[in-house]
Every structure is written in structure tokens, then in C-alpha cells.
Design a protein around this motif. Structure first.
Motif, short mmCIF file in Angstrom:
data_model
loop_
_atom_site.label_atom_id
_atom_site.label_comp_id
_atom_site.label_asym_id
_atom_site.label_seq_id
_atom_site.Cartn_x
_atom_site.Cartn_y
_atom_site.Cartn_z
N PRO A 1 -1.91 -17.58 -10.41
CA PRO A 1 -2.89 -18.52 -9.43
C PRO A 1 -2.60 -18.33 -8.19
O PRO A 1 -1.60 -17.67 -7.59
N ARG A 2 -3.70 -18.83 -7.38
CA ARG A 2 -3.56 -18.68 -5.83
C ARG A 2 -3.31 -17.26 -5.28
O ARG A 2 -2.98 -17.12 -4.25
N THR A 3 -3.53 -16.25 -6.37
CA THR A 3 -3.33 -14.75 -5.84
C THR A 3 -4.45 -13.88 -5.82
O THR A 3 -5.41 -14.31 -6.67
N GLU A 4 -4.56 -13.18 -4.80
CA GLU A 4 -5.72 -12.05 -4.67
C GLU A 4 -5.35 -10.96 -4.26
O GLU A 4 -4.17 -10.73 -3.55
N CYS A 5 -6.11 -9.78 -4.54
CA CYS A 5 -5.64 -8.49 -4.12
C CYS A 5 -6.91 -8.10 -3.00
O CYS A 5 -7.84 -8.28 -3.16
N ALA B 1 0.74 -1.14 -0.12
CA ALA B 1 0.02 -0.05 0.18
C ALA B 1 0.85 1.20 -0.03
O ALA B 1 0.28 2.50 0.05
N GLY B 2 2.25 1.17 0.03
CA GLY B 2 3.10 2.24 0.00
C GLY B 2 3.45 2.78 -1.28
O GLY B 2 3.18 2.13 -2.17
N VAL B 3 4.21 3.94 -1.22
CA VAL B 3 4.71 4.40 -2.46
C VAL B 3 6.27 4.31 -2.77
O VAL B 3 6.73 4.05 -3.89
N GLY B 4 7.14 4.11 -1.70
CA GLY B 4 8.51 4.03 -1.79
C GLY B 4 9.12 5.20 -2.44
O GLY B 4 9.89 5.05 -3.63
N ALA B 5 8.85 6.20 -1.86
CA ALA B 5 9.41 7.39 -2.60
C ALA B 5 11.04 7.76 -2.48
O ALA B 5 11.68 8.18 -3.64
N ARG B 6 11.45 6.88 -1.67
CA ARG B 6 13.25 7.00 -1.50
C ARG B 6 13.58 6.35 -3.01
O ARG B 6 14.92 6.61 -3.42
N ASP C 1 -6.18 1.70 -5.02
CA ASP C 1 -5.00 1.14 -6.04
C ASP C 1 -5.78 0.68 -7.37
O ASP C 1 -6.35 -0.05 -7.37
N ALA C 2 -5.28 1.14 -8.74
CA ALA C 2 -5.87 0.56 -9.75
C ALA C 2 -4.90 0.06 -10.68
O ALA C 2 -5.31 -0.32 -11.72
N LEU C 3 -3.69 -0.51 -10.10
CA LEU C 3 -2.81 -1.02 -10.82
C LEU C 3 -2.46 -2.60 -10.44
O LEU C 3 -2.12 -3.26 -11.21
#
Length: 241
Positions: free
Chosen positions: A75-79, A13-18, A64-66
């Protein structure tokens, strides 16, 4: 306890500005490309390589739209669009969502660690399940460790560079990595207690430590570095190519 499922949580959920260069568009680092593939997708693929992981749940910001596009077809993956303001908030929300069962384990992995080797992941799972106890990947500190001196009061100009206040013994010091694997119920309790007590935690292990539990230190891998600074992406590109 060891018979429960292992469910991976990826806080993203973060941006990682560094990680951004001044001339680059503001794009969360988990969506930057490494050799043509988004960092987040590579990270999830590294987790899916371990068949004992029953599911990977990527916890993203509500707007988040990406993520869904980046992870399409895996497989086996969800947001889970329930990420919070901090990493601890995001992981806690991920633990409150879905069909967690008694005895399940939560394996939390940074979205920006796409180089996780399968053997390191398997080593963590093997060690923790055999002991019935949580732990984390980590690397012993190899370099000499210096503590920076605090600025002297009243200085009119800043020094050209920080100065050394002391050299610290490195024996017994480890650099924490992820994944970090804990019984899901224990981790949720630890994060909730940390939040209620105002304790600042920077990883899951530090929250569990506050319960007077000592997580296991399992040797990690150099390739499992976290992408934090712009140069880290260049290094990882060379590693995976």
C-alpha cells in the motif's frame, strides 16, 4: 510547516557493486534476497510501518524491470522510473515528480537499509516535527579513528597494508544514517544549488548544510546499518531471522 505530509523517497537507481561476491551474478543489491524477501521490499515495509508516512515513492532507473514486481501489493507505494546517475540526481528527480504540496516533508531512506526499527523512525519524525527543522538519524562514533598515511613518493613496491598517519579525536563525530527528513522545498533547493555549484554531496544533509542550515542529529540504531559489503548480508540475515 509541521502540518504537511511526510512522503518517503527511496533512491534505488544504483547497482551496489561493492556488495557483490566474485562468484555471484551482477544483480543490484536492493533486489538480493534476505530470508526469502528482496532487500528493497523489506526496506519499504519498514517505512510503511509508520502511519504518518503518507506515501513511499521508490525512484528507480528508467530501464528498471524488477522494482514493480518486487513491490507488488504494497500500500501507499509507487515506483518512479526517473533515477539519475548519482544519488543526488535521483533524489532531485524524485522531488520533481508527483503532487508535492507546500509544507510537505521529504523523508529519504537508503534502499539498502532494511533493518530500520520503527522506534528510530518515529524518533526522527517526532524530533524534526517538534523543532520544525530537518535532521537525520546518526550514531556517535564509538571506535578510535585513524587517518591513513598517503603513499610515499617513489616507492617501488606497495606496502603490505596501509599505515597510520594520525589518530583523530572522536568527540563530536557521528556516523550518518538514513532516513534523513527535511522540508521538501528546502531539500529540492539544496540539491539544485549543489548541482549548479558543482558541490559533491553524499547525502541529503550535506546538501542542506551548504545552505548554512544545521540539521538535527537524532540517535539512530545499529540494526539500521547499510548493506555495503558481502558480509553485511550475512549479518542482516542473522538479525532478521
Amino acid at each position: 510547516m509541521s502540518e504537511g505530509r511526510i512522503i518517503a523517497l527511496v533512491p534505488a537507481a544504483g547497482v551496489g557493486a561493492r556488495a557483490l561476491r566474485p562468484d555471484e551474478p551482477a544483480r543490484p543489491k536492493q533486489y538480493r534476497l534476505l530470508d526469502g524477501q528482496a532487500v528493497l521490499r523489506r526496506t519499504v515495509l519498514a517505512l510503511l510501518a509508520e502511519p504518518r508516512i503518507a506515501a513511499v515513492r521508490v525512484v528507480v532507473a528508467p530501464d528498471d524491470a524488477l522494482a514493480a514486481e518486487v513491490l507488488a501489493g504494497l500500500p501507499r507505494t509507487e515506483c518512479l522510473p526517473c533515477g539519475g546517475a548519482t544519488r543526488a540526481d535521483t533524489v532531485e528527480q524524485g522531488l520533481l515528480q508527483g503532487d508535492w504540496r507546500e509544507g510537505d516533508w521529504a523523508l529519504v531512506h537508503d534502499a539498502a537499509r532494511p533493518g530500520l526499527p520503527l522506534e528510530a523512525l518515529a524518533r526522527l519524525i517526532d524530533t524534526c516535527l517538534a523543532a520544525g527543522r530537518g535532521g537525520l538519524l546518526a550514531l556517535p562514533v564509538a571506535d578510535t579513528v585513524k587517518r591513513e598515511a598517503l603513499p610515499e613518493g617513489g616507492a617501488l613496491t606497495a606496502p603490505a597494508a596501509p599505515s597510520v598517519a594520525a589518530t583523530l579525536p572522536r568527540e563530536g563525530l557521528w556516523l550518518a544514517q538514513t532516513p534523513q527528513l527535511f522540508p521538501a522545498a528546502q531539500l529540492l533547493q539544496a540539491l539544485q544549488q549543489a548541482r549548479l555549484s558543482g558541490l559533491l554531496v553524499t547525502d541529503e544533509a550535506s546538501a542542506v548544510e551548504a545552505l548554512q542550515v544545521q540539521p538535527l542529529l537524532v540517535p539512530g540504531a545499529m540494526a539500521n546499518m547499510k548493506l555495503t559489503w558481502p558480509a553485511d548480508f550475512e549479518w542482516m540475515e542473522k538479525w532478521i531471522s
